[in-house]
Enzyme design. Structure first.
Site, PDB file in Angstrom:
ATOM      1  CB  VAL A 236      -0.940  -0.015   1.225  1.00 39.25           C
ATOM      2  CG1 VAL A 236      -1.710   1.298   1.337  1.00 39.25           C
ATOM      3  CG2 VAL A 236      -1.899  -1.193   1.144  1.00 39.25           C
ATOM      4  CG  HIS A 439     -13.749 -40.111  24.919  1.00 46.37           C
ATOM      5  ND1 HIS A 439     -13.333 -39.734  23.661  1.00 46.37           N
ATOM      6  CD2 HIS A 439     -14.907 -40.818  24.742  1.00 46.37           C
ATOM      7  CE1 HIS A 439     -14.181 -40.211  22.763  1.00 46.37           C
ATOM      8  NE2 HIS A 439     -15.147 -40.859  23.401  1.00 46.37           N
TER       9      HIS A 439
HETATM   10  P1  NAI Z   1       1.214  -7.624  13.068  1.00 42.01           P
HETATM   11  O1  NAI Z   1       2.663  -7.415  13.132  1.00 42.01           O
HETATM   12  O2  NAI Z   1       0.596  -8.842  13.658  1.00 42.01           O
HETATM   13  O3  NAI Z   1       0.751  -7.612  11.530  1.00 42.01           O
HETATM   14  C1  NAI Z   1       0.987  -6.515  10.672  1.00 42.01           C
HETATM   15  C2  NAI Z   1       0.874  -6.993   9.233  1.00 42.01           C
HETATM   16  O4  NAI Z   1       0.949  -5.867   8.369  1.00 42.01           O
HETATM   17  C3  NAI Z   1       2.001  -7.922   8.836  1.00 42.01           C
HETATM   18  O5  NAI Z   1       1.433  -9.063   8.230  1.00 42.01           O
HETATM   19  C4  NAI Z   1       2.821  -7.084   7.866  1.00 42.01           C
HETATM   20  O6  NAI Z   1       3.473  -7.865   6.907  1.00 42.01           O
HETATM   21  C5  NAI Z   1       1.749  -6.202   7.254  1.00 42.01           C
HETATM   22  N1  NAI Z   1       2.235  -4.967   6.632  1.00 42.01           N
HETATM   23  C6  NAI Z   1       3.224  -4.153   7.053  1.00 42.01           C
HETATM   24  N2  NAI Z   1       3.367  -3.101   6.201  1.00 42.01           N
HETATM   25  C7  NAI Z   1       2.431  -3.248   5.222  1.00 42.01           C
HETATM   26  C8  NAI Z   1       2.056  -2.479   4.057  1.00 42.01           C
HETATM   27  N3  NAI Z   1       2.675  -1.343   3.731  1.00 42.01           N
HETATM   28  N4  NAI Z   1       1.049  -2.925   3.264  1.00 42.01           N
HETATM   29  C9  NAI Z   1       0.411  -4.089   3.573  1.00 42.01           C
HETATM   30  N5  NAI Z   1       0.737  -4.842   4.671  1.00 42.01           N
HETATM   31  C10 NAI Z   1       1.718  -4.434   5.489  1.00 42.01           C
HETATM   32  O7  NAI Z   1       0.575  -6.286  13.659  1.00 42.01           O
HETATM   33  P2  NAI Z   1      -0.913  -5.936  14.111  1.00 42.01           P
HETATM   34  O8  NAI Z   1      -1.896  -6.894  13.542  1.00 42.01           O
HETATM   35  O9  NAI Z   1      -1.090  -4.494  13.815  1.00 42.01           O
HETATM   36  O10 NAI Z   1      -0.856  -6.152  15.658  1.00 42.01           O
HETATM   37  C11 NAI Z   1       0.039  -5.362  16.450  1.00 42.01           C
HETATM   38  C12 NAI Z   1       0.483  -6.081  17.680  1.00 42.01           C
HETATM   39  O11 NAI Z   1      -0.599  -6.296  18.550  1.00 42.01           O
HETATM   40  C13 NAI Z   1       1.093  -7.412  17.338  1.00 42.01           C
HETATM   41  O12 NAI Z   1       2.412  -7.403  17.808  1.00 42.01           O
HETATM   42  C14 NAI Z   1       0.263  -8.426  18.054  1.00 42.01           C
HETATM   43  O13 NAI Z   1       1.102  -9.309  18.748  1.00 42.01           O
HETATM   44  C15 NAI Z   1      -0.587  -7.615  19.020  1.00 42.01           C
HETATM   45  N6  NAI Z   1      -1.941  -8.150  19.020  1.00 42.01           N
HETATM   46  C16 NAI Z   1      -2.181  -9.355  19.609  1.00 42.01           C
HETATM   47  C17 NAI Z   1      -3.441  -9.909  19.570  1.00 42.01           C
HETATM   48  C18 NAI Z   1      -3.659 -11.238  20.209  1.00 42.01           C
HETATM   49  O14 NAI Z   1      -2.839 -11.662  21.000  1.00 42.01           O
HETATM   50  N7  NAI Z   1      -4.721 -11.936  19.868  1.00 42.01           N
HETATM   51  C19 NAI Z   1      -4.564  -9.242  18.932  1.00 42.01           C
HETATM   52  C20 NAI Z   1      -4.192  -7.987  18.337  1.00 42.01           C
HETATM   53  C21 NAI Z   1      -2.930  -7.478  18.406  1.00 42.01           C
END
Ligand code: NAI
Length: 460
Positions: A236, A439
């Site tokens: 993007v 189970h």
């Molecule tokens: P993330 O690091 O999980 O994913 C970000 C995604 O964006 C990656 O797949 C990356 O390749 C992509 N990306 C980066 N630049 C881009 C671009 N210019 N165009 C298109 N795609 C691009 O980060 P996210 O989802 O924002 O989450 C942030 C943090 O919050 C994470 O470290 C996560 O561990 C934490 N989190 C944890 C959750 C859980 O434990 N269930 C739920 C939500 C967040």
């Protein structure tokens, strides 16, 4: 000047847990947070409200599409979005209020305002409270904020972050999500279930980087079946506001017109505004603070935990660090086992992981054995009508010690706890295989996968 043994800057899962543990160990503790509602991003605009919306939207989609197979016919199923959002708010209110009570119970002094360093052992609070404080020990637990992307201007209306996506006042016709990571997949799931068209734009050639690639590929197929549209390898380059919507521009591809854009390309540590230079600290290029194994920064008696230091940005990782840091300050001991920290993506089905991925083991040249068990062979999964996914256990080829467990399936986030405990105790796959599992339960799939490591599954 009010003086404490310990000041914790930040009242999120890392900070409030550190404060409570230190108070339990007898310290006079203060906790500073800019927000009147304690609990940080996780409780206010992260883990908790997103799980409330995931649960509600899952119920909606199940009632709308999923009960015929059970022989249940329903009348018209309607969405009451304001009621759904109000339920989420109530849950957040209850839990954040609960933390307030916990701090009171532990006699922790609360200050509301932005905390910043005024010199060694000195912290200034500015906001609702305006005061200068003194303490022997200070823990930085200020968490993280949404990472920005060049060309994408967050206006909070059409182009927003997870905070806005938790509270859209109507279901967007077309939602474009930038980044198919944790946040993108979870919030994308919510609005897809509630009726939006959802397009996921991911820069890499896979979704959910960091998760085991074979499990992520299986999940990707299931998500496509659910109706998600994916564009992988999509960089993007910017967004433009239009009347009532936005256009998302992608390098080398046609722009996409949509109603809402969710930016979820990661998070960045909250270290600006702490006036770290007053204590001689300098964050690295990504804004992270360097610490040693005891969470000590380069400045004496100043510690950092959670999203502002290395490692995954996960609430429970911050909590463990908060406990270990407080214990180290008081007792001289305190340790976090980073090999046994689980991670869960709360999609449907859920994706859960602990330890090393197969990709990591291959990359490091570690010899391993693998046991895989599919939920379609599990009795309970059949009765639940939840047969998608599998359990994969990776164990050391020589010692049989469990090195990683990866689960795609219903309630994978709960199932992974067994694997985390097993790994904490240094279990072998045989240890898991020889433990009795009730189970019929989904957990039997974990046992069967463990049996599979030795090539002796019973039911499959
Ligand atoms: P993330 O690091 O999980 O994913 C970000 C995604 O964006 C990656 O797949 C990356 O390749 C992509 N990306 C980066 N630049 C881009 C671009 N210019 N165009 C298109 N795609 C691009 O980060 P996210 O989802 O924002 O989450 C942030 C943090 O919050 C994470 O470290 C996560 O561990 C934490 N989190 C944890 C959750 C859980 O434990 N269930 C739920 C939500 C967040």
């Amino acid at each position: 000047m009010p003086t404490h043994d310990l000041i914790v800057i930040g009242g999120g899962p890392g900070g409030y847990v550190a404060a409570i543990r230190a108070a339990q160990l007898g310290l006079n503790v203060a906790c500073i947070d800019a927000n009147e509602r304690l609990g940080g991003t996780c409780l206010r605009v992260g883990c908790i409200p997103s799980k409330a919306m995931l649960e509600s939207s899952e119920k909606y989609t199940e009632l709308k599409h999923g009960l015929d197979v059970h022989g249940i016919k329903l009348g018209k199923v309607e969405l009451d979005l304001p009621a759904m959002l109000a339920r989420k708010e109530e849950i957040v209110k209850g839990l954040t209020g609960g933390i307030d009570m916990l701090l009171k119970k532990n006699k922790i002094t609360r200050y509301t305002g932005l905390g910043s360093f005024a010199g060694p052992g000195k912290v200034t609070v500015k906001g609702k409270d305006n005061v200068e404080l003194e303490a022997k020990h200070i823990i930085i637990a200020t968490g993280s904020k949404v990472a920005s992307l060049k060309g994408v201007e967050v206006d909070g209306k059409t182009v927003g972050t997870s905070t806005e996506a938790l509270a859209y006042d109507k279901v967007p016709g077309h939602l474009v999500v930038i980044g198919a990571g944790y946040i993108g997949m979870e919030m994308g799931s919510v609005w897809l279930r509630l009726g939006a068209k959802v397009t996921m734009l991911e820069y890499l050639d896979r979704i959910l980087p960091g998760m085991d690639s074979d499990i992520a590929a299986d999940a990707h197929k299931l998500f496509k079946k659910q109706g998600f549209e994916f564009k992988l390898g999509a960089k993007v380059t910017g967004t433009k506001a239009t009347k009532g919507g936005a256009i998302v521009e992608i390098e080398g591809a046609d722009p996409i017109k949509c109603d809402k854009v969710l930016l979820s390309v990661g998070r960045a540590p909250n270290t600006e505004g702490l006036n770290l230079q007053a204590v001689g600290l300098q964050p690295d290029g990504r804004g992270k603070i360097e610490v040693n194994d005891h969470f000590e920064t380069k400045a004496k008696n100043i510690y950092a935990i959670g999203d502002v230091i290395r490692g995954p940005m996960l609430a429970h990782k911050a909590e463990e660090e908060g406990v270990a840091c407080a214990e180290h300050i008081v007792t001289g001991y305190g340790h976090v086992n980073y090999d046994a920290i689980p991670a869960v993506v709360y999609t449907h089905p859920e994706i859960a992981s602990v330890g090393k991925t197969e990709d990591e083991l291959k990359e490091k040249g570690v010899e391993y054995k693998k046991g895989v068990y599919h939920f379609k062979a599990n009795g309970r999964a059949r009765t639940l009508g939840e047969t998608d996914g599998k359990v994969k256990i990776l164990a050391d080829a020589k010692t049989d010690r469990v090195l990683g467990v990866h689960i795609l399936g219903n309630r994978a986030g709960d199932l992974i706890a067994e694997a985390a405990v097993a790994m904490e105790y240094g279990a072998s796959s045989e240890d898991i295989a020889r433990a009795s599992h009730a189970h019929p339960t989904l957990a039997e799939a974990v046992k069967e996968a463990a049996l599979g490591v030795a090539g002796r599954t019973i039911n499959g």
